[in-house]
Motif scaffolding. Structure first.
Motif, short mmCIF file in Angstrom:
data_model
loop_
_atom_site.label_atom_id
_atom_site.label_comp_id
_atom_site.label_asym_id
_atom_site.label_seq_id
_atom_site.Cartn_x
_atom_site.Cartn_y
_atom_site.Cartn_z
N UNK A 226 -10.06 1.23 -1.23
CA UNK A 226 -11.11 0.37 -0.68
C UNK A 226 -10.66 -1.09 -0.60
N UNK A 227 -11.40 -1.87 0.16
CA UNK A 227 -10.91 -3.17 0.61
C UNK A 227 -10.63 -4.17 -0.50
N UNK A 228 -11.35 -4.11 -1.63
CA UNK A 228 -11.12 -5.14 -2.64
C UNK A 228 -9.82 -4.95 -3.40
N UNK A 229 -9.21 -3.80 -3.28
CA UNK A 229 -8.02 -3.52 -4.09
C UNK A 229 -6.83 -4.44 -3.81
N UNK A 230 -6.53 -4.81 -2.55
CA UNK A 230 -5.37 -5.69 -2.34
C UNK A 230 -5.46 -6.99 -3.13
N UNK A 231 -6.69 -7.49 -3.31
CA UNK A 231 -6.86 -8.75 -4.02
C UNK A 231 -6.78 -8.56 -5.53
N UNK A 232 -7.02 -7.33 -5.99
CA UNK A 232 -7.13 -7.08 -7.42
C UNK A 232 -5.92 -6.40 -8.03
N UNK A 233 -4.94 -6.06 -7.21
CA UNK A 233 -3.79 -5.29 -7.70
C UNK A 233 -2.54 -6.17 -7.80
N UNK A 234 -1.93 -6.17 -8.97
CA UNK A 234 -0.65 -6.85 -9.18
C UNK A 234 0.34 -5.84 -9.75
N UNK A 235 1.61 -5.98 -9.38
CA UNK A 235 2.63 -5.03 -9.81
C UNK A 235 3.78 -5.80 -10.47
#
Length: 316
Positions: A226-235
């Protein structure tokens, strides 16, 4: 300007046995304008991750285009946007720092979307970077009919006239089909100053291996969420080690902001994380040219986008 202006620029870039040119070009645009895909197409190999989700790029990835008479170093930046978090502000600061250092800035505007406030916001930001030559690239031309491309070329030219006193060149292109990608390269090269080669022949990026690995894992993890994941995911790549049998072992942490997001990344019974690992491993093996074992773990770092200490720990 039309395609013809790009061809004339190409003649300037390659014509007549002149001096060797070298320098830096920055692709800017609102999120999901096709900057990373175009960077990969120009370089001829994946050096920037792509996603259908906005704000995928988090680092300035340099891709290098080699020609006998020129060398172009592409700087792919995060999309300029109105920030809502500390991370967003730091990404914007990164873009502005880059704009002040490069020779050419290319504003990417997708052909399949009308020019909006976001494009104006970025064009206004370009006006504050007087050192660089400004060009415009109408991207994703394969998604619309030719008459719509023509309309967008005129609209982009008008935006440039209004806010920047005009673009040096305006070129349509499709990274997906390869159409006009060579013309884009010619145009960018034509605006570089005379100079020596900056990187050895054959080198396509100066990104550290661990950064590239982390980006490939993040790209795989972003697919289908879902759309919010790119902003909330760090690797973060914790360790790259070689086993006694010679197999490369890569340990990676994926950080999210909430427990619910952790569940999304892992999936039912760990099925989604397993799929992410399989796709990421294939990309990493292609990058490194050897087999590897990829170990992925997911951890919650609550509200890390707004926490200066956590941002620093995660590499921002």
């Amino acid at each position: 300007m039309s395609e013809g202006s790009g061809e004339r620029a190409g003649e300037r870039a390659s014509g007549g046995g002149g001096e060797h040119r070298s320098g830096f070009a920055c692709l800017v645009g609102r999120p999901n304008a096709g900057k990373s895909t175009l960077t990969n197409a120009l370089v001829g190999q994946k050096v920037a991750i792509t996603s259908s989700r906005p704000q995928t790029t988090r680092h300035t990835v340099r891709g290098i285009v080699h020609r006998p008479d020129a060398q172009l170093v592409l700087v792919d930046t995060p999309g300029l946007h109105r920030p809502r978090t500390l991370l967003g502000q730091r990404l914007n600061d990164l873009v502005h720092e880059t704009l002040a250092e490069v020779d050419v800035v290319a504003l990417c505007v997708p052909a399949d979307e009308r020019i909006g406030p976001g494009d104006r916001f970025i064009a206004e930001a370009l006006a504050a970077a007087p050192r660089s030559t400004k060009v415009a690239l109408v991207t994703k031309t394969d998604k619309v009919r030719p008459e719509r491309v023509a309309e967008q070329l005129l609209a982009v030219s008008a935006l440039g006239e209004e806010l920047l006193g005009g673009f040096a060149d305006v070129v349509p292109a499709s990274a997906a089909t390869g159409e006009q990608v060579d013309v884009v390269a010619d145009v960018l090269l034509s605006h570089l100053p005379p100079g020596p080669r900056l990187y050895p022949d054959g080198e396509l990026t100066d990104e550290p291996e661990q950064v590239m690995i982390a980006e490939l894992v993040r790209e795989a993890a972003l697919e289908g969420v879902r759309e919010e994941m790119p902003h909330s995911l760090a690797v973060v790549v914790e360790e790259v080690a070689r086993r006694e049998n010679g197999l490369l072992e890569v340990h990676v942490w994926l950080y999210v902001e909430r427990e619910s997001q952790k569940g999304i990344i892992i999936g039912r019974g760990g099925s989604r994380l397993k799929d992410v690992g399989t796709r990421a491993r294939r990309s990493i093996e292609a990058l490194l040219g050897e087999r590897c074992h990829l170990d992925l773990r997911v951890k919650v770092a609550k509200d890390w986008q707004r926490d200066p200490k956590q941002l620093q720990r995660l590499g921002f």
